[in-house]
Design a protein around this motif. Structure first.
Motif, PDB file in Angstrom:
ATOM      1  N   ILE A   1       0.866  -1.173   0.000  1.00 34.59           N
ATOM      2  CA  ILE A   1       0.000   0.000   0.000  1.00 34.59           C
ATOM      3  C   ILE A   1       0.905   1.225   0.000  1.00 34.59           C
ATOM      4  CG2 ILE A   1      -1.738   1.306   1.278  1.00 34.59           C
ATOM      5  CD1 ILE A   1      -2.633  -1.418   2.473  1.00 34.59           C
TER       6      ILE A   1
ATOM      7  N   ASP B   1       1.723   5.363  -0.011  1.00 30.48           N
ATOM      8  CA  ASP B   1       1.213   6.596   0.604  1.00 30.48           C
ATOM      9  C   ASP B   1       1.739   7.777  -0.200  1.00 30.48           C
ATOM     10  OD1 ASP B   1       0.591   8.806   2.225  1.00 30.48           O
ATOM     11  OD2 ASP B   1       0.755   7.589   4.046  1.00 30.48           O
TER      12      ASP B   1
ATOM     13  N   ARG C   1      -3.114   4.619  -0.683  1.00 25.39           N
ATOM     14  CA  ARG C   1      -3.917   5.083   0.445  1.00 25.39           C
ATOM     15  C   ARG C   1      -4.637   6.386   0.083  1.00 25.39           C
ATOM     16  NH1 ARG C   1      -3.065   4.103   6.151  1.00 25.39           N
ATOM     17  NH2 ARG C   1      -4.250   5.596   7.390  1.00 25.39           N
TER      18      ARG C   1
ATOM     19  N   TRP D   1      -7.432   2.704  -1.698  1.00 26.28           N
ATOM     20  CA  TRP D   1      -7.492   1.867  -0.490  1.00 26.28           C
ATOM     21  C   TRP D   1      -7.677   2.777   0.720  1.00 26.28           C
ATOM     22  CZ3 TRP D   1      -4.747   1.707   4.085  1.00 26.28           C
ATOM     23  CH2 TRP D   1      -4.988   0.605   4.912  1.00 26.28           C
ATOM     24  N   TRP D   2      -8.511   2.318   1.661  1.00 26.26           N
ATOM     25  CA  TRP D   2      -8.778   3.067   2.886  1.00 26.26           C
ATOM     26  C   TRP D   2      -8.776   2.091   4.062  1.00 26.26           C
ATOM     27  CZ3 TRP D   2     -10.622   4.210  -1.825  1.00 26.26           C
ATOM     28  CH2 TRP D   2     -10.594   5.551  -2.240  1.00 26.26           C
ATOM     29  N   PRO D   3      -8.183   2.490   5.189  1.00 21.49           N
ATOM     30  CA  PRO D   3      -8.188   1.593   6.350  1.00 21.49           C
ATOM     31  C   PRO D   3      -9.588   1.318   6.880  1.00 21.49           C
ATOM     32  CG  PRO D   3      -7.351   3.782   6.938  1.00 21.49           C
ATOM     33  CD  PRO D   3      -7.452   3.746   5.448  1.00 21.49           C
TER      34      PRO D   3
END
Length: 221
Positions: free
Chosen positions: A101, A103, A127, A131-133
């Protein structure tokens, strides 16, 4: 069909993604369909964009009205639809991030990105872009799910999730995580008639109560 008929997507809706005109055009098309479209969130959603919609109450649970007839069924809720109760729990772990992932705040982002592309390592996400936590529930969402299940005696007619419980994740070659474990507890503890989930890209009846859905439309009521 009419707007009183409800079709539920078992995650990875993706209709709230770009923000702005591109989303507006597609959401207008969905709003024009001759039924109401509801969805639980999957792991592939823009959670930053989704969080901007206000939370409302609808048929006993919390929702976000993306459009009047395009509705996000939030995590850990119990809804009563046409006299049947539905427990909903979105989210899942992404399985296409083996290459990492990235950043965008990383000063080496561009170099890492180019390296992955040149090496044909395409199973990566960015991120805040892809994609997101928030793809997995937080502690409060699990707590709210338990409170709502307690209020209904852990008894509902139908369960709609994106992730499978751990026992079925193993059958479908997906890893376990905190969400699959919570759903496994739900499977063992709750009383229900049918459970439909997505995430695993297939249409398959696992037993008389549990069904993986992808392209298939299943009538429940």
């Amino acid at each position: 069909m009419t707007k009183s008929d409800i079709t539920i997507i078992a995650g990875d809706f993706g209709g709230v993604w770009h923000e702005g005109r591109r989303d507006d055009i597609q959401l207008a098309l969905l709003e024009d369909l001759p039924f109401t479209m509801a969805f639980v969130d999957g792991n592939h959603e823009n959670f930053d964009a989704l969080a901007k919609y206000p939370v409302s109450e609808w048929n006993g649970g919390k929702v976000q009205f993306i459009r009047p007839h395009v509705i996000h069924l939030m995590r850990g809720q119990v809804f009563t639809l046409e006299g049947h109760t539905f427990f909903t729990m979105g989210g899942a772990s992404s399985h296409d991030i083996e290459d990492g992932i990235l950043d965008m705040d990383d000063p080496n982002f561009r170099g890492k990105h180019i390296h992955l592309l040149l090496e044909n390592q395409r199973h990566f996400r960015i991120r805040g872009r892809s994609w997101w936590p928030e793809e997995l529930p937080c502690a409060e969402e699990y707590a709210e799910a338990r409170r709502n299940l307690d209020a209904h005696g852990w008894t509902v007619d139908h369960i709609i999730t994106h992730s499978p419980p751990t026992s079925f994740a193993a059958i479908l070659n997906r890893p376990k995580d905190e969400l699959t474990d919570f759903l496994e507890e739900l499977r063992q503890r709750a009383s229900y008639r049918r459970w439909l989930f997505g995430h695993c890209h297939g249409d398959r009846m696992l037993d008389e109560k549990h069904q993986l859905v992808y392209r298939q439309i299943v009538r429940l009521i």
